[in-house]
Design a protein around this motif. Structure first.
Motif, PDB file in Angstrom:
ATOM      1  N   SER A 145       0.703 -48.765  21.774  1.00  0.00           N
ATOM      2  CA  SER A 145       0.184 -49.647  22.820  1.00  0.00           C
ATOM      3  C   SER A 145       0.550 -51.112  22.595  1.00  0.00           C
ATOM      4  O   SER A 145       0.353 -51.942  23.475  1.00  0.00           O
ATOM      5  CB  SER A 145      -1.341 -49.528  22.889  1.00  0.00           C
ATOM      6  OG  SER A 145      -1.921 -49.976  21.667  1.00  0.00           O
ATOM      7  N   ASP A 197      -4.757 -57.450  19.971  1.00  0.00           N
ATOM      8  CA  ASP A 197      -4.062 -57.016  21.171  1.00  0.00           C
ATOM      9  C   ASP A 197      -3.414 -58.242  21.822  1.00  0.00           C
ATOM     10  O   ASP A 197      -4.060 -58.938  22.600  1.00  0.00           O
ATOM     11  CB  ASP A 197      -5.039 -56.356  22.138  1.00  0.00           C
ATOM     12  CG  ASP A 197      -4.390 -55.870  23.419  1.00  0.00           C
ATOM     13  OD1 ASP A 197      -3.167 -56.067  23.597  1.00  0.00           O
ATOM     14  OD2 ASP A 197      -5.108 -55.296  24.255  1.00  0.00           O
ATOM     15  N   ASP A 202      -7.023 -45.779  21.178  1.00  0.00           N
ATOM     16  CA  ASP A 202      -6.108 -45.651  20.042  1.00  0.00           C
ATOM     17  C   ASP A 202      -6.519 -46.550  18.878  1.00  0.00           C
ATOM     18  O   ASP A 202      -6.412 -46.173  17.712  1.00  0.00           O
ATOM     19  CB  ASP A 202      -4.659 -45.894  20.439  1.00  0.00           C
ATOM     20  CG  ASP A 202      -4.384 -47.269  21.024  1.00  0.00           C
ATOM     21  OD1 ASP A 202      -5.339 -47.994  21.394  1.00  0.00           O
ATOM     22  OD2 ASP A 202      -3.190 -47.634  21.145  1.00  0.00           O
TER      23      ASP A 202
END
Length: 150
Positions: A87, A110, A139
């Protein structure tokens, strides 16, 4: 010069023959000014703590962790280089020096979503998580569970 980690500060001392040892000032951790989410490159980090050098990550961590920052950072101090999930989120875990297995911590970053995630082992069956577990990507939650498994 003392090492000052994210969220920390320390006295800086000076010594002269006439004046002896005195406090010369207080050093506080500061990220690199002007660095942002687009500057993040986990492949260039040899330790997850390097993510705190990024001003955007540091400010996000302060907001998410609040008063828990120094405890969580301490739990990352003996840690690893980040790993990147498909991701694009990168993460790593660590532990408090001389207490590995007792207060391990986990950090996820992120860059696309411009968010940070933290977890730390507690005395209970589940780690404490910032933000709440329901707000974690699936995840990353799986990676955290594997990293902090007892």
């Amino acid at each position: 010069v003392p090492y000052v980690g994210p969220g920390g500060s320390s006295e800086l001392h000076s010594w002269t023959p006439d004046g002896g040892l005195k406090i010369a000032g207080i050093l506080s951790f500061a990220p690199q000014p002007g660095s942002n989410w687009d500057d993040l490159d986990p492949s260039k980090m040899d330790h997850i703590m390097a993510a705190f050098d990024n001003e955007a990550v540091y400010r996000a961590a302060q907001k998410v962790l609040g008063g828990a920052m120094s405890d969580v950072v301490s739990g990352l101090s003996v840690g690893t280089a980040p790993e990147t999930l498909p991701s694009g989120i990168f993460h790593a875990s660590g532990c408090v020096p001389h207490n590995c297995g007792g207060a391990n911590a986990f950090m996820g970053v992120d860059p696309k979503g411009r968010k940070v995630y933290f977890a730390q082992q507690t005395d209970g069956p589940k780690p404490q998580m910032w933000p709440d577990a329901k707000n974690w990507p699936k995840d990353l939650r799986a990676a955290m569970s594997a990293a902090l498994a007892r």
